[in-house]
Scaffold this active site. Sequence first.
Site, mmCIF file in Angstrom:
data_model
loop_
_atom_site.group_PDB
_atom_site.id
_atom_site.type_symbol
_atom_site.label_atom_id
_atom_site.label_comp_id
_atom_site.label_asym_id
_atom_site.label_seq_id
_atom_site.Cartn_x
_atom_site.Cartn_y
_atom_site.Cartn_z
ATOM 1 N N TRP A 1 0.836 -1.206 0.000
ATOM 2 C CA TRP A 1 0.000 0.000 0.000
ATOM 3 C C TRP A 1 0.874 1.261 0.000
ATOM 4 C CZ3 TRP A 1 -1.447 -4.568 2.127
ATOM 5 C CH2 TRP A 1 -2.740 -5.028 1.871
ATOM 6 N N CYS B 1 -6.652 -4.932 -1.581
ATOM 7 C CA CYS B 1 -7.799 -5.756 -1.167
ATOM 8 C C CYS B 1 -8.600 -6.386 -2.301
ATOM 9 C CB CYS B 1 -8.715 -4.971 -0.233
ATOM 10 S SG CYS B 1 -9.529 -3.560 -1.007
ATOM 11 N N HIS C 1 -13.471 -1.447 1.120
ATOM 12 C CA HIS C 1 -12.672 -2.640 1.380
ATOM 13 C C HIS C 1 -13.394 -3.795 0.706
ATOM 14 C CE1 HIS C 1 -9.974 -5.429 3.001
ATOM 15 N NE2 HIS C 1 -10.745 -5.889 3.969
ATOM 16 N N ASP D 1 -12.026 -12.880 4.521
ATOM 17 C CA ASP D 1 -11.256 -11.703 4.123
ATOM 18 C C ASP D 1 -9.788 -12.084 4.065
ATOM 19 O OD1 ASP D 1 -10.079 -9.261 3.777
ATOM 20 O OD2 ASP D 1 -11.230 -8.228 5.330
ATOM 21 N N TYR E 1 -6.516 4.616 0.201
ATOM 22 C CA TYR E 1 -7.924 4.208 0.328
ATOM 23 C C TYR E 1 -8.157 3.447 1.623
ATOM 24 C CZ TYR E 1 -7.247 -0.748 -0.747
ATOM 25 O OH TYR E 1 -6.887 -2.073 -0.683
#
Length: 629
Positions: free
Chosen positions: A177, A213, A272, A295, A457
């Site tokens: 990220w 993600c 997400h 997840d 984000y």
Amino acid sequence: MGGPLPSVSKGTHIIIPLVEELEDNRWEAAVVTHDDKKIKLSVNSPPTAVIGRYQLTVETNCGNDNKAISTHTPANDIYMLFNPWCEDDTVFMDSEDEKKEYILNDVGQIYYGTEDQIGMRTWNYGQFDEEILDACLYILEKSGTPPSGWGEPVNVARIISALVNSPDDQGVLEGNWSGDYSGGTTPTVWSGSVEILKEYYKNNGTPVKYGQCWVFAGVVTAVLRCLGIPTRTVTNFSSAHDTDNSLTTDVYLDENLEPIDHLNTDSVWNFHVWNDCWMARPDLPPGNGGWQAVDATPQETSQGIYNCGPASLAAVRNGQVYLKHDSSFVFAEVNSDKIYWQRNADGTFSQIYSEEKVVGHNISTKAVGSDERYDITHLYKYPEGTDLERIAVETACHYGSKASTYSSPTADVTIEVTMDGEGPKMGQDAELTIKLQNSSSAQRTVTLHGQAAVMYYTGVLKATVRKDEVVMEVMPNEVKSLEWAMEYKDYKDQLIDQAALMLTLSGRVKETQQVLATQFSFRLRTPDLTLKPVGKAVVGDEMAVEISFTNPLPQMLKAVIFHVEGLGLLNARKINYGDIGSRASVSLTEHFVPTLSGPRKLLASLDCKQLTQVHGVTDITVAEKSNTA
């Protein structure tokens, strides 16, 4: 036989008896036809069978201890999958249309952006592509988990959620990220799972660089659909990341109502993406079967490993956060309250404001049988503000690490931030409206502090690009609007991947000492790529696609790369295009030969340092090759 140490007791070494009549729910074989020296057998397996690759050998006995065992050849290996068409399988799904979507569809849509500006991109899952089944089973084998547990979809979904990320087990994708993706592929460039899974398999389990993600979730959908578990990709907008298991999202402010950056570890991600997979939950109380959230994005560890789920959506909706696995984390993502704390002179903190309804909006997935967005927020929580929803929040928070009561002083001034239409475009000024409403019968004076920041984000701030302070007088029962604008030059040097910004407003009403606080996230919209097929689409015949793009920025884009792929059309390829001038329009033509007939989607994306999240898609219906000369 399956796994490294096949064992009859663990269901990984199967001795299949020959029987006269086939019965359900057990391993058995019966002769169907007998032709001289050939016999054809029908083999039955139980719905609880361990999934994976079985090596097949045949043993023949001719009395007098004359025994012969066939030699194993990999071409005869049997692949066992979960079966949602079988009523006794834990993943059984009744609706044919849903099975067509959640198992058989190899293309889908993934949503991103902010709740007010939802973006959509097409994704190639490609679960039926060559080598993908082998790659999926390789992931299971690499997990080091005992194959005897692979008959349970709860276990398999949990293993896959751990193995798709790389922090602790050399899984499929390495998350990044940082904004610096040198040495790998920029996450926004991927438009499918096939390339990633093939690269991981080919390189003997070296994590592929890089994912965020939606890429983790796109890979999970491909793997679980491939293994026979109905799965969909789900996007949650304004998704909370609760780092201290308080089941609240905490914002810490100093004595002057300025955010204290090093304490604000809880973050609200603009969006997400995770997955829902479908299965019964015999390990939980009745009523918790159906959709389960998993997840694979590595955020927090669960039982010491970076995985999350499967968490029953029914448990999340009812605030039953003690039901496994990781219901509390998923609950916080979709339904936590945002609590603002202010530092006192002695260093302690007091709760000064709480915001409900700020987390978990427009939870989205692709609709069954169409490319429409289907809103599934109601499956994750009761409607905001209803008694059932408040009861769920209070039930959940009772189990959190800060199980204190909620209280807020009487408030007669409210604050709201709004945006016109689809919002500002990349390369242009950003304009928002701040509304203050005074519902009292007396004048109110509000001192308002504004801070605009560029953020990842994930809700992590990169840089503050602007600060303001304004004093506003609001008359009794008046609604007062203030136009707030930020110029391109303010943000242009700080922007990152998703072009996301956040305005944090905090203030105090002079007459009552009431505290006002809110945060508003928005993104700068990027242009699309326009794709135009050229020539007739026939299997085996060359055709082309013309890709057009206009640079929205008043600056040059350097070292632009285009990425093109399409299941049955062409394997993923990268085109190093070079530089594109300020506000210039360009087009390029790419040739390819379709290999599969039927409706197909061709995807393209663009990547360069100054601009990402630019993509396009076109539908191409490919005809079979006609045999007539």
